[in-house]
Design a protein around this motif. Structure first.
Motif, PDB file in Angstrom:
ATOM      1  N   ASP A   6       0.859  -1.171   0.000  1.00 50.86           N
ATOM      2  CA  ASP A   6       0.000   0.000   0.000  1.00 50.86           C
ATOM      3  C   ASP A   6       0.906   1.236   0.000  1.00 50.86           C
ATOM      4  OD1 ASP A   6      -2.447   1.561   0.503  1.00 50.86           O
ATOM      5  OD2 ASP A   6      -1.604   1.859   2.498  1.00 50.86           O
ATOM      6  N   THR A  64      -3.047   0.156  -4.157  1.00 50.80           N
ATOM      7  CA  THR A  64      -3.667   1.339  -3.561  1.00 50.80           C
ATOM      8  C   THR A  64      -5.174   1.402  -3.766  1.00 50.80           C
ATOM      9  OG1 THR A  64      -3.647   3.769  -3.549  1.00 50.80           O
ATOM     10  CG2 THR A  64      -3.146   2.693  -5.644  1.00 50.80           C
ATOM     11  N   THR A  88      -4.679  -0.443  -8.685  1.00 52.60           N
ATOM     12  CA  THR A  88      -5.337   0.793  -8.264  1.00 52.60           C
ATOM     13  C   THR A  88      -6.814   0.537  -7.980  1.00 52.60           C
ATOM     14  OG1 THR A  88      -6.043   1.565 -10.461  1.00 52.60           O
ATOM     15  CG2 THR A  88      -3.771   2.059  -9.800  1.00 52.60           C
TER      16      THR A  88
END
Length: 266
Positions: A6, A64, A88
């Motif tokens: 992360d 993320t 993402t």
């Protein structure tokens, strides 16, 4: 070998996170994110150096909850630390050399149709339960939503919100002032598994601070969590290695662990 991490409040820290979690004195910062023409995110200079090393000697994969547009604000990945993959939008998109993998997107679209209630159904259920959120609601495309809160919910309220959302096939994560609502099908773990299978590699090490990160951390051989992380509130410390440091210093400590993992595997 694969090392996955992360970014926000794990390796990278905004000005708000620096103010909230503190920063060591006499430590040089490296700006890594730009937003609206201004620097918006930082690592320590030592962290940046170690991340370059990790990227050179492993398949490093950022993981993320940011949308792809938000992720692209991390300008270090343009030239300084070139990536093969990035995950993402909490796993909704896998970028391969900067472009979304169509096979993964198609697979996820099918899963979303079958796995969770619609966003409108969840929002109606939250309203019926009297759960009012003091903050601005924002969308991550048509995939999920979050609130930028003015005030944080109590631990009891947060537990009730999680339980209700879970009944509708959604998960909840509080990250700083952002309260995320995400369908179960959108998973960092599933996205990382897809890459591992595609490359025939194992995820040797991973790091993350939020509940949403556990989806991929549980499949990593070595797991690292910053001691300020949300994960510590919902998972026992025996399930991962907790940093001794807080904030941006914890990011540096995690990268030290990554470098040691590389040395151990070589």
């Amino acid at each position: 070998m694969i090392i996955a991490s992360d970014l926000d409040r794990t390796l990278m820290y905004s000005q708000r996170a620096l103010e909230e979690l503190g920063r060591p004195e006499n430590v040089q910062l490296k700006p890594v994110e730009i937003n609206k023409g201004k620097w918006a995110g930082y690592m320590t200079a030592s962290s940046f150096s170690m991340l370059k090393e990790v990227n050179q000697h492993s398949l490093f994969i950022p993981v993320t909850t940011r949308t792809t547009e938000q992720f692209n604000r991390f300008i270090i990945f343009e030239k300084e630390i070139p990536l093969t993959y990035a995950i993402t939008t909490n796993g909704a998109y896998i970028l391969y050399k900067g472009e979304p993998l169509k096979d993964w997107t198609d697979q996820l679209t099918t899963q979303l149709k079958n796995g969770s209630a619609t966003e409108e159904e969840l929002a109606a259920a939250l309203k019926r339960a009297g759960m009012i959120f003091d903050g601005e609601r924002k969308q991550a495309g048509k995939l999920f939503f979050y609130y930028l809160l003015n005030g944080l919910p109590s631990p009891l309220d947060l537990m009730e919100i999680r339980e209700l959302a879970g009944k509708y096939g959604w998960k909840v994560s509080l990250q700083g002032r952002k309260l995320y609502f995400i369908p179960n099908a959108i998973s960092k773990g599933k996205a990382l598994d897809y890459i591992c299978n595609r490359e025939g590699m194992e995820a040797i090490a991973g790091a993350g601070d939020s509940v949403l990160d556990w989806d991929f951390l549980k499949n990593c051989r070595y797991r690292f969590v910053p001691s300020h992380g949300e994960l510590l509130k919902v998972k026992g410390p025996g399930e991962f290695t907790l940093t001794n440091q807080l904030g941006i210093a914890a990011g540096e400590e995690i990268l030290e662990h990554f470098v040691k993992a590389l040395a151990f595997q070589s």
